[in-house]
Design an enzyme around this catalytic site. Sequence first.
Site, PDB file in Angstrom:
ATOM      1  CG  ASP A  57     -57.693 -81.193  32.702  1.00 25.40           C
ATOM      2  OD1 ASP A  57     -57.680 -82.415  32.484  1.00 25.40           O
ATOM      3  OD2 ASP A  57     -57.914 -80.340  31.831  1.00 25.40           O
ATOM      4  CD  GLU A 156     -58.197 -67.771  41.204  1.00 28.85           C
ATOM      5  OE1 GLU A 156     -57.413 -68.703  40.951  1.00 28.85           O
ATOM      6  OE2 GLU A 156     -59.339 -67.952  41.654  1.00 28.85           O
ATOM      7  CG  HIS A 159     -54.204 -71.275  43.176  1.00 28.37           C
ATOM      8  ND1 HIS A 159     -54.014 -72.342  44.019  1.00 28.37           N
ATOM      9  CD2 HIS A 159     -55.523 -70.985  43.252  1.00 28.37           C
ATOM     10  CE1 HIS A 159     -55.173 -72.670  44.589  1.00 28.37           C
ATOM     11  NE2 HIS A 159     -56.100 -71.851  44.142  1.00 28.37           N
ATOM     12  CG  HIS A 165     -57.522 -74.861  47.177  1.00 33.74           C
ATOM     13  ND1 HIS A 165     -57.996 -75.506  46.077  1.00 33.74           N
ATOM     14  CD2 HIS A 165     -57.704 -73.543  46.946  1.00 33.74           C
ATOM     15  CE1 HIS A 165     -58.459 -74.623  45.208  1.00 33.74           C
ATOM     16  NE2 HIS A 165     -58.285 -73.423  45.709  1.00 33.74           N
ATOM     17  CE1 TYR A 214     -61.146 -75.206  47.063  1.00 34.40           C
ATOM     18  CE2 TYR A 214     -62.359 -77.233  47.426  1.00 34.40           C
ATOM     19  CZ  TYR A 214     -61.550 -76.458  46.633  1.00 34.40           C
ATOM     20  OH  TYR A 214     -61.165 -76.931  45.422  1.00 34.40           O
TER      21      TYR A 214
HETATM   22 ZN   LIG Z   1     -58.167 -71.738  44.674  1.00 35.64          ZN
END
Ligand SMILES: [Zn+2]
Length: 710
Positions: A57, A156, A159, A165, A214
Amino acid sequence: MGSSIFPLCLMLLLCYVYGSPLPVGNHSSGADAEAGEIFKDIPDINLAAGQDLFQGDIMLPKDQRNALRNETYRWKFPVPYILGDDLDLNAKAVILQAFEMFRLKSCVDFKPYEGESTYIIFRKEDGCWSMVGDQHTGQTLSIGERCDYRAIVEHEILHALGFYHEQSRMDRDDYVTIWWDEIIQGREHNFAKYDDSYITDLNTPYDYESLMHYAPFSFNKNASVPTITAKIPAFDDIIGQRLDFSAIDLERLNRMYNCTSTHTFLDQCSFEFDNICGMIQGTTDDLDWVHQLNNVTGQEDHTLSGSCRDAGYFMYFDTSSGTADEVAVLESRILYPKRTQQCLQFFYRTTGSTSDKLIIWLKEDDGTGNVRKMRKIQTFQADSDSNWKIAHVTLHAQKKFRYLFQGLKGNPSSSSGGIAIDDITLTETPCPTAVWVIPNFSKILENTSISVIQSPRFYSPEGYGFGITVIPNYNSAGYARIAFHLCSGENDAVLEWPALNRQATLTVLDQDPDVLKRMSSSKSFTTSKDHVSSDGSGAVIWDKPSISGTFDESCNCSRTVSWGWSNFISHSEMRRRSFLKNDDLIIFAEFNDIIHLNNTEVPVESVQPALMGGLILERQKRAAQDMKPVQDQLPYLQDPCDPNPCQNDGVCVNVKGEASCRCLSGQAFFFTGERCESRQVHGDILGMTIGGIAGTIVLTIVLISMMARR
Ligand SMILES: [Zn+2]
Ligand SMILES: *[C@@H]1O[C@H](CO)[C@@H](O)[C@H](O)[C@H]1NC(C)=O
Ligand SMILES: *[C@@H]1O[C@H](CO)[C@@H](O)[C@H](O)[C@H]1NC(C)=O
Ligand SMILES: *[C@@H]1O[C@H](CO)[C@@H](O)[C@H](O)[C@H]1NC(C)=O
Ligand SMILES: *[C@@H]1O[C@H](CO)[C@@H](O)[C@H](O)[C@H]1NC(C)=O
Ligand SMILES: *[C@@H]1O[C@H](CO)[C@@H](O)[C@H](O)[C@H]1NC(C)=O
Ligand SMILES: *[C@@H]1O[C@H](CO)[C@@H](O)[C@H](O)[C@H]1NC(C)=O
Ligand SMILES: *[C@@H]1O[C@H](CO)[C@@H](O)[C@H](O)[C@H]1NC(C)=O
Ligand SMILES: *[C@@H]1O[C@H](CO)[C@@H](O)[C@H](O)[C@H]1NC(C)=O
Ligand SMILES: *[C@@H]1O[C@H](CO)[C@@H](O)[C@H](O)[C@H]1NC(C)=O
Ligand SMILES: [Ca+2]
Ligand SMILES: [Ca+2]
């Protein structure tokens, strides 16, 4: 091109998870009950929890406009939020901490949901994830098990605000290498990059330090082989940092939302420039503070600590000549408070006589618009320790004000130095409850025979004694363990035991002079009856320390077993930023009852007439129907004074979570009532005409204590 419906793209977030806090077995011996605690990735936990649900997704279908470019997906501030009652108590309080960081460092703001058509509902689902951008339907953001850390919540929310990212950038292959063969099968989509017609970098460079990057071992097959490495190897240690927003994260956020100011930041100065940040010299005093360059060894400024030639200024008041009681005053420019509490943080150093004094004053609007009403706030007595020391002063300014530094000469004949101040910051946030400075910390890190360091005893606002335990070299793994414990204290007989549902927050301060760029490491847990002693007795460790703890001579008190993180901060992190400035490690601690967050969820209202378009209304109805029924509960207001409920210019004060109004009073009349809603005329001047003179009446604040709220 461009279909009109934006897909509900769930961003499965690969966040670095800190190990859960675990007890240190026996603090007095320094031995650890639970060794070998390591970082874990959310994907591992999610896989175990069967969270394959979101797999696939994540990819954005082709031809879709990206949230970052399309302004439809930008939020209007404040963003309405609901804290779902399935969240852990600790997670709720951590979310509020993250909101406060946004309010300090950006123009992003949040408000409790009150029936708006778009909002974020925070829930505890599997893992930590968010949708990207404002979906205009009411959207879920999950703070699952082990996600309840401030930095993860900030990630979060970024986002949700429209950010992807960092390594999704189109140009990422110039900066990082993706080791495709090392990625768990079926998880490769997490490393997709997006074309620049979808996402914009807002004209900022690739940021290895981004909170949105990341970490090297994300989605890896083999625990010791990374999936993503930096082209400049020095950054392998940095990518995936989960301290706080990087400077470039903030630059992007502020560019995307056109931020020009923040909500809780007021002032700061490191005195590096001749304009001394708009501060002014007092004119009715004897002397002036000197804008001093650090050109004498051992007299470095605090900002640069002697690291640069011809730079590093501070303000200096020489107390070695002249006569006793001579005074120099340094005043800030005029500042306009939005809240009722400010914290002034600064560093100072005293090298003169021990009878020298540094006095902090507040000068407030006297009610006529002139800033002249003085209030003495705090006095710092000089001592013989000539190191820079951190100071915190709580101001309660409610109208426009200046803050003042007054230097007072004690005894020039016994002084060969003076008073220096540097690196001032003023924010509308509470000052820390406990401040612990550990000097010579890099020497401590090198000395492996130092096992455990215990703080002195501090007291929480409720009266609990507590302390901090630091194990500088935890298992020689390159990390410092930092943990919290309770101490026996003078209030123990009247307090509630065990001390449950209290949140302990430990913060290692990044001493960057710019408070907006500080990336302090902060972690919290909430005391629970599940925290039991590892000795097999099953006793809750938060019971009275005089019963459950061990006596420690250094504080003349009993300390309980400590609870914290063996990977609180790595040695390389500490050395990289300004965590060890002047070789001082500075730790803040808080311990507060948060049970008032137990019931925060409010029902979603399905009807929102007039304001919305049909499509959005439809979507919202569906979203509301999909939601589990929620009980009828009172809405939870995080800051009862926002918006200000007081009428007639009353000042709102947060008294234990409740709004309390301080009403205005004039010469001829005053306001009363819980919300200052009614006006009363003073009995003795009843005959005066009110109407014509109302505009010129001098209004002063009187602190009429309002009825105690139930
Ligand atoms: Zn993230
Ligand atoms: C933004 O997205 C909306 C909804 O998907 C769409 O209707 C609109 O055309 C997009 N705007 C731009 C400039 O692409
Ligand atoms: C902690 O250490 C002390 C002595 O060092 C010992 O008497 C006590 O039993 C230990 N407690 C635990 C829980 O291991
Ligand atoms: C993981 O990588 C290390 C180092 O390359 C190697 O020695 C080890 O055999 C690998 N383990 C597995 C399970 O592949
Ligand atoms: C920011 O400013 C630009 C230029 O004035 C404007 O086009 C844009 O809509 C603004 N964005 C937001 C989120 O206010
Ligand atoms: C240090 O700087 C001050 C001005 O800030 C100057 O007066 C003084 O001569 C300098 N001292 C040295 C040793 O350079
Ligand atoms: C720190 O180290 C310096 C020099 O090694 C020493 O003079 C000083 O006393 C130490 N400070 C403390 C508080 O131990
Ligand atoms: C290391 O710490 C121990 C215990 O505090 C102390 O006795 C010793 O002198 C230290 N060693 C060095 C090299 O500083
Ligand atoms: C330690 O505390 C006890 C009471 O808690 C007190 O009686 C005693 O004098 C204290 N000892 C020292 C050395 O302060
Ligand atoms: C918290 O709320 C739940 C239900 O919402 C209730 O069962 C529980 O007793 C509450 N806890 C406390 C300490 O009030
Ligand atoms: Ca400076
Ligand atoms: Ca002066």
